[in-house]
Scaffold this motif. Sequence first.
Motif, PDB file in Angstrom:
ATOM      1  N   GLY A   1      37.191  44.749  57.654  1.00 41.30           N
ATOM      2  CA  GLY A   1      35.980  44.009  57.305  1.00 41.30           C
ATOM      3  C   GLY A   1      35.818  43.702  55.840  1.00 41.30           C
ATOM      4  O   GLY A   1      34.717  43.341  55.405  1.00 41.30           O
ATOM      5  N   ARG A   2      36.896  43.804  55.052  1.00 44.51           N
ATOM      6  CA  ARG A   2      36.796  43.550  53.614  1.00 44.51           C
ATOM      7  C   ARG A   2      37.660  42.361  53.221  1.00 44.51           C
ATOM      8  O   ARG A   2      38.709  42.099  53.835  1.00 44.51           O
ATOM      9  CB  ARG A   2      37.259  44.774  52.815  1.00 44.51           C
ATOM     10  CG  ARG A   2      36.537  46.067  53.144  1.00 44.51           C
ATOM     11  CD  ARG A   2      36.926  47.160  52.147  1.00 44.51           C
ATOM     12  NE  ARG A   2      38.360  47.364  52.063  1.00 44.51           N
ATOM     13  CZ  ARG A   2      39.058  48.156  52.875  1.00 44.51           C
ATOM     14  NH1 ARG A   2      38.445  48.805  53.843  1.00 44.51           N
ATOM     15  NH2 ARG A   2      40.376  48.306  52.712  1.00 44.51           N
ATOM     16  N   VAL A   3      37.244  41.653  52.181  1.00 45.43           N
ATOM     17  CA  VAL A   3      38.079  40.613  51.599  1.00 45.43           C
ATOM     18  C   VAL A   3      39.223  41.303  50.866  1.00 45.43           C
ATOM     19  O   VAL A   3      38.994  42.201  50.047  1.00 45.43           O
ATOM     20  CB  VAL A   3      37.271  39.739  50.616  1.00 45.43           C
ATOM     21  CG1 VAL A   3      38.186  38.741  49.898  1.00 45.43           C
ATOM     22  CG2 VAL A   3      36.168  38.992  51.363  1.00 45.43           C
ATOM     23  N   PRO A   4      40.479  40.941  51.144  1.00 42.89           N
ATOM     24  CA  PRO A   4      41.611  41.599  50.476  1.00 42.89           C
ATOM     25  C   PRO A   4      41.541  41.460  48.957  1.00 42.89           C
ATOM     26  O   PRO A   4      41.111  40.449  48.428  1.00 42.89           O
ATOM     27  CB  PRO A   4      42.820  40.847  51.033  1.00 42.89           C
ATOM     28  CG  PRO A   4      42.362  40.302  52.342  1.00 42.89           C
ATOM     29  CD  PRO A   4      40.920  39.961  52.155  1.00 42.89           C
ATOM     30  N   GLU A   5      41.988  42.514  48.276  1.00 41.44           N
ATOM     31  CA  GLU A   5      42.023  42.500  46.805  1.00 41.44           C
ATOM     32  C   GLU A   5      43.317  43.161  46.343  1.00 41.44           C
ATOM     33  O   GLU A   5      43.492  44.358  46.563  1.00 41.44           O
ATOM     34  CB  GLU A   5      40.813  43.265  46.259  1.00 41.44           C
ATOM     35  CG  GLU A   5      40.718  43.228  44.752  1.00 41.44           C
ATOM     36  CD  GLU A   5      39.510  44.007  44.229  1.00 41.44           C
ATOM     37  OE1 GLU A   5      39.441  44.211  43.002  1.00 41.44           O
ATOM     38  OE2 GLU A   5      38.660  44.417  45.042  1.00 41.44           O
ATOM     39  N   PRO A   6      44.238  42.391  45.764  1.00 44.80           N
ATOM     40  CA  PRO A   6      44.144  40.952  45.498  1.00 44.80           C
ATOM     41  C   PRO A   6      44.343  40.124  46.758  1.00 44.80           C
ATOM     42  O   PRO A   6      44.955  40.592  47.726  1.00 44.80           O
ATOM     43  CB  PRO A   6      45.289  40.717  44.513  1.00 44.80           C
ATOM     44  CG  PRO A   6      46.317  41.726  44.893  1.00 44.80           C
ATOM     45  CD  PRO A   6      45.529  42.949  45.302  1.00 44.80           C
TER      46      PRO A   6
END
Length: 558
Positions: free
Chosen positions: A384-389
């Motif tokens: 459920g998270r936006v990938p970083e990077p």
Amino acid sequence: MLAGKPSVAIIGGGHNALTAAAYLARAGVEVTVLERLPHVGGAAVSTSGFAGLDARLSRYSYLVSLLPEQIIRDLGLDVRLARRRYSSYTPVPHGHPAGADRGLLIDAGDEAATRASFAAIGAAGDADGFGRFYDRTTRLAAALFPTLTEPLPTRDAARAAAGDASAWSEIVDAPIADAIERAVADDLVRGVIATDALIGTFAALDDPGLEQNRCLLYHVIGGGTGDWDVPIGGMGRVSGGLEAAARAAGATILTGVTVTSVTPDGEVTWEERFGGSLVGSAGARSGTELTAQFDLVLSAVAPHVLAGLLGTEADGAAGDAATSAAHAAWPRPEGAQVKVNMLLRRLPRLRDRSVSPEAAFGGTFHINETYAQLGAAHAAASAGRVPEPLPCEIYCHSLTDPTILGDELRASGAHTLTVFGLHVPDRLLNDDNNERMRGELERAVLVSLDSVLAEPIEPLLLQGTGPDGTAAPAIETKTTLDIEAALAMPGGNIFHGPLSWPWLESEPTGPAEAWGVETPHERILMAGSGARRGGAVSGIGGHNAAHAALELLAASLP
């Protein structure tokens, strides 16, 4: 040429619909194309995306690999495709053993330079394995690509044609992670191969369902070589050529009309727009709702959209069963990307001074797409998270085709950049958070780019004119929900749904199945990217639906 004048409706006006319309009209069929937007072309259009700046962007789709030369010849299309010399450039991420100022440049025109680039990042031992892997995929491409505009082969026939020296077993029989890990050892080199399996697809590389394998297959078989080419004049030249061919053949193309229902016996109902107002029966709207009966209906919209047009209720028991089957087979798909278009006053400088920006951006520029980073990004998005990077790929259309820029911009050194961010599944967005997420994803893309460049990219953005007349940076971001709203692609899925193997397990039972365009209803055919060999800008779905339709119509004529 068919005797009589059979009638066919085509729902949707994308490039596949136009392909089908041209073939059918040339064969003497009365064709009516129904498109809800004020223009045809769907995702294969060119747009002046930034007010005050003379640039024609391929806003949604941007490269061509699967469009067969046969379709171009058959329909007399004025479409030219330019080959990119450089396949890809991948700068090393922070922490890579080679240091922060290196990158891998795959130069299709200079094998020695490519080997030297492998050596520069400490992966000299992978040059041969990388080359051999793509030699095997090319053998597979040469065998399979010609079949895409023919009746489907069986699996056994396709495998026999491909031969043991091809990549058949690597792509078809086991998760692609196995083949990648056997072929090369370096994390960055593995990532270069892996990205072909993930464009538009949200899957792990070791997923036993093999969705990632099917994605890779369609990325490596185009043209029989796997090359991805730039359409000269922008993507709008492709759809524009197809529209011209369809109209010249006598097809009727209606824009600004909304299809509201389709019945299994070929009845289509739509609402028209006159003077910008919707025509229908509800409220105080003026105009008419139209219903017509057709011999066949071709659906160039996503299968999930067709299921909605068929409705949840059907008049008869047989219709109920078939319509229920359509709903079960065509659930709402999920896209997994963010698209960012930019117009820069010049290309950004690289940390790697041994490679020119023109070479690095002349192919596909991979950003934070090592094998490990792709795995971590999938895990983050699954949680459920936006990938970083954020893993990203960049395409610079204007380097290969400067004609999309006006004279002044071209002379100034300006360039377009299209960024495709991976592993951003539609499940992360909803109507309430889409605006916020659009900003968050745009920032994630810019941060990812900055992490591998020698200078920040935002100061290089040209200034256009915003809606209020003031200066605005030339950048636009499209989430999966934005793509769904603009193009009726459910979930923002760029393939209209899961990709399929381009063969059958057993002999087909009729023309629709033989051409891979069948639906649960005999008089409705799939003609878009949701057809068995659909996906990407190819015209193959439309070509195959038209050929199946002609066989069915010929068989039904007295």
